[in-house]
Design a protein around this motif. Sequence first.
Motif, PDB file in Angstrom:
ATOM      1  N   GLY A 180       0.518  -1.259   0.035  1.00  0.00           N
ATOM      2  CA  GLY A 180      -0.072  -0.386  -0.106  1.00  0.00           C
ATOM      3  C   GLY A 180       1.069   1.111  -0.057  1.00  0.00           C
ATOM      4  O   GLY A 180       0.785   2.207   0.592  1.00  0.00           O
ATOM      5  N   GLU A 181       2.564   1.385  -0.014  1.00  0.00           N
ATOM      6  CA  GLU A 181       3.233   2.143   0.231  1.00  0.00           C
ATOM      7  C   GLU A 181       4.130   2.729  -1.297  1.00  0.00           C
ATOM      8  O   GLU A 181       3.472   1.120  -2.063  1.00  0.00           O
ATOM      9  N   ASP A 182       4.551   3.357  -1.947  1.00  0.00           N
ATOM     10  CA  ASP A 182       5.619   3.729  -2.659  1.00  0.00           C
ATOM     11  C   ASP A 182       6.231   2.102  -2.557  1.00  0.00           C
ATOM     12  O   ASP A 182       6.694   2.378  -1.348  1.00  0.00           O
ATOM     13  N   GLY A 183       7.342   1.915  -3.595  1.00  0.00           N
ATOM     14  CA  GLY A 183       8.262   1.210  -3.264  1.00  0.00           C
ATOM     15  C   GLY A 183       9.093   0.583  -4.425  1.00  0.00           C
ATOM     16  O   GLY A 183       8.339   0.416  -5.463  1.00  0.00           O
ATOM     17  N   PHE A 184      10.399  -0.189  -4.794  1.00  0.00           N
ATOM     18  CA  PHE A 184      11.057  -0.396  -5.796  1.00  0.00           C
ATOM     19  C   PHE A 184      10.475  -2.258  -5.370  1.00  0.00           C
ATOM     20  O   PHE A 184      10.858  -2.705  -4.387  1.00  0.00           O
ATOM     21  N   GLU A 185      10.913  -3.064  -6.209  1.00  0.00           N
ATOM     22  CA  GLU A 185      11.370  -4.825  -5.914  1.00  0.00           C
ATOM     23  C   GLU A 185      12.628  -4.520  -7.745  1.00  0.00           C
ATOM     24  O   GLU A 185      12.483  -4.448  -7.883  1.00  0.00           O
ATOM     25  N   ILE A 186      13.725  -4.706  -6.552  1.00  0.00           N
ATOM     26  CA  ILE A 186      14.641  -5.367  -8.083  1.00  0.00           C
ATOM     27  C   ILE A 186      14.723  -6.764  -7.790  1.00  0.00           C
ATOM     28  O   ILE A 186      14.493  -7.687  -6.926  1.00  0.00           O
ATOM     29  N   TYR A 187      15.016  -7.361  -9.061  1.00  0.00           N
ATOM     30  CA  TYR A 187      14.877  -8.648  -9.548  1.00  0.00           C
ATOM     31  C   TYR A 187      16.469  -8.884  -9.917  1.00  0.00           C
ATOM     32  O   TYR A 187      17.803  -8.507 -10.952  1.00  0.00           O
ATOM     33  N   ILE A 188      17.433  -9.897  -9.395  1.00  0.00           N
ATOM     34  CA  ILE A 188      18.828 -10.221  -9.172  1.00  0.00           C
ATOM     35  C   ILE A 188      19.118 -11.420  -9.447  1.00  0.00           C
ATOM     36  O   ILE A 188      18.459 -12.724  -8.846  1.00  0.00           O
ATOM     37  N   PRO A 189      20.264 -12.358  -9.824  1.00  0.00           N
ATOM     38  CA  PRO A 189      20.880 -13.877 -10.128  1.00  0.00           C
ATOM     39  C   PRO A 189      20.455 -14.384  -8.868  1.00  0.00           C
ATOM     40  O   PRO A 189      21.008 -13.703  -7.626  1.00  0.00           O
ATOM     41  N   SER A 190      20.217 -14.768  -8.591  1.00  0.00           N
ATOM     42  CA  SER A 190      20.221 -15.795  -7.681  1.00  0.00           C
ATOM     43  C   SER A 190      20.967 -16.827  -7.333  1.00  0.00           C
ATOM     44  O   SER A 190      20.210 -17.918  -7.064  1.00  0.00           O
ATOM     45  N   SER A 191      21.936 -16.228  -6.662  1.00  0.00           N
ATOM     46  CA  SER A 191      23.137 -16.907  -6.425  1.00  0.00           C
ATOM     47  C   SER A 191      22.990 -16.656  -4.533  1.00  0.00           C
ATOM     48  O   SER A 191      22.918 -15.297  -4.635  1.00  0.00           O
ATOM     49  N   GLU A 192      23.866 -17.378  -4.088  1.00  0.00           N
ATOM     50  CA  GLU A 192      23.153 -17.748  -2.301  1.00  0.00           C
ATOM     51  C   GLU A 192      24.708 -16.581  -1.922  1.00  0.00           C
ATOM     52  O   GLU A 192      23.906 -15.201  -1.554  1.00  0.00           O
ATOM     53  N   GLU A 193      26.000 -16.266  -2.845  1.00  0.00           N
ATOM     54  CA  GLU A 193      26.597 -15.380  -2.594  1.00  0.00           C
ATOM     55  C   GLU A 193      26.598 -14.268  -2.931  1.00  0.00           C
ATOM     56  O   GLU A 193      26.060 -12.764  -2.201  1.00  0.00           O
ATOM     57  N   THR A 194      25.540 -13.751  -4.123  1.00  0.00           N
ATOM     58  CA  THR A 194      25.672 -12.447  -4.807  1.00  0.00           C
ATOM     59  C   THR A 194      23.894 -11.988  -3.776  1.00  0.00           C
ATOM     60  O   THR A 194      23.699 -10.385  -3.738  1.00  0.00           O
ATOM     61  N   SER A 195      23.212 -13.002  -3.685  1.00  0.00           N
ATOM     62  CA  SER A 195      21.718 -12.736  -3.081  1.00  0.00           C
ATOM     63  C   SER A 195      22.266 -12.160  -1.749  1.00  0.00           C
ATOM     64  O   SER A 195      22.009 -11.020  -1.182  1.00  0.00           O
ATOM     65  N   ALA A 196      23.126 -12.953  -0.585  1.00  0.00           N
ATOM     66  CA  ALA A 196      23.237 -12.615   0.570  1.00  0.00           C
ATOM     67  C   ALA A 196      24.281 -10.544   0.522  1.00  0.00           C
ATOM     68  O   ALA A 196      24.082  -9.792   1.339  1.00  0.00           O
ATOM     69  N   ARG A 197      25.311 -10.366  -0.453  1.00  0.00           N
ATOM     70  CA  ARG A 197      25.247  -9.628  -0.498  1.00  0.00           C
ATOM     71  C   ARG A 197      24.973  -8.186  -0.936  1.00  0.00           C
ATOM     72  O   ARG A 197      24.920  -7.112   0.416  1.00  0.00           O
ATOM     73  N   VAL A 198      23.380  -8.452  -1.768  1.00  0.00           N
ATOM     74  CA  VAL A 198      22.546  -7.357  -1.798  1.00  0.00           C
ATOM     75  C   VAL A 198      21.759  -6.988  -1.264  1.00  0.00           C
ATOM     76  O   VAL A 198      22.387  -6.211  -0.712  1.00  0.00           O
TER      77      VAL A 198
END
Length: 357
Positions: A180-198
Amino acid sequence: MVEFNGWDMPVEYPASIGCGIIAEHMTVRTGVGVFDVSHMGDIHLSGPQALGAVQHVSMNDASRLAIGQAQYSALLCQQGTFVDDVIVHRLGEQEYLLVINAGTREKDFNWVWNNTRQFDCQVRNLSDDFTQIAIQGPKGVDVLQKLTDADLSSVKFYWVTRGTVCGLKNTLIARTGYTGEDGFEIYIPSSEETSARVWNEVVAAGRELGAVPCGLGARNTLRLEAKLPLYGHEISDTITVWEAGLDRFCKMEKPEFLGRDALEKARTEERKRTLVGLEMTERGIARDGYKVLNSSGQEVGYVTSGSYAPFLKKNIALAYVPPGLSSQGTELRVEIRGLGVKAKIVPTPFYKKPKKH
């Protein structure tokens, strides 16, 4: 942490880092919260007849979408009830992305796959290819802008763009959300290392603006205040578009689509139930599945979702009742532990985000 459709999901984060359901909820309403929503599903359609395929399986009119635009829609059964609700993104001239619910990922993909075979397009299940992080709240744009070279001020609500985010080039950035608010969703590669870093970089970037990580509990109370439907509650394969009050997203004037004929018939028939908002006027919280009673104590409906609303500081609920009892101000009761607790029908959504000046 709880098991949620094969995922380990946080209901809330510890109070030791300033969180908890109420704190998370309030932070999203007034500042910014960060959600890991990687459990959501993604169906990609591309090819010469991708638009025709999307039009056939969804109820909104995807032909109205410009490249980079998104819309709320739904996949419908032949009887005009819900397979699932979805967000349709138009990514290119012949390219669409359907974002679907976690609990219906396989069912949704199979439905789309089986019902688009006659179209010249490729249908791919990309659900496991992306980590999806939602940055929600009025300060969400300020947090994400620190991490991307994309000009977020130029992205309207329910539009998408691409840019470098946390060093990841060509990242999909959508200005949508389920709070119900303004906001964003980002889609990044699904590797555990990359996901945790981002994830860590997003949370760190938001810290000076008061950002906190948020779990399923706050996600549910936020979407309830905004009257955003949840599959298995307000919508299901037994509930029609008309009953759910989502007809503004169902474009009956467009060419044939799955469920259209049944909806056309149902539109002229008397409805047995309709979705309403309830505010408890006596002490008690209406929970999913609780019985709704009339003033004489007879069962007339049921609660689909209910909770304490942290921002509104009220106990609220959504419920199905007969149309004759759906007028604003109508007094009803919700059966809570054997007692009929008083409630009244109120306008919905319960909460609307403030307009920008």
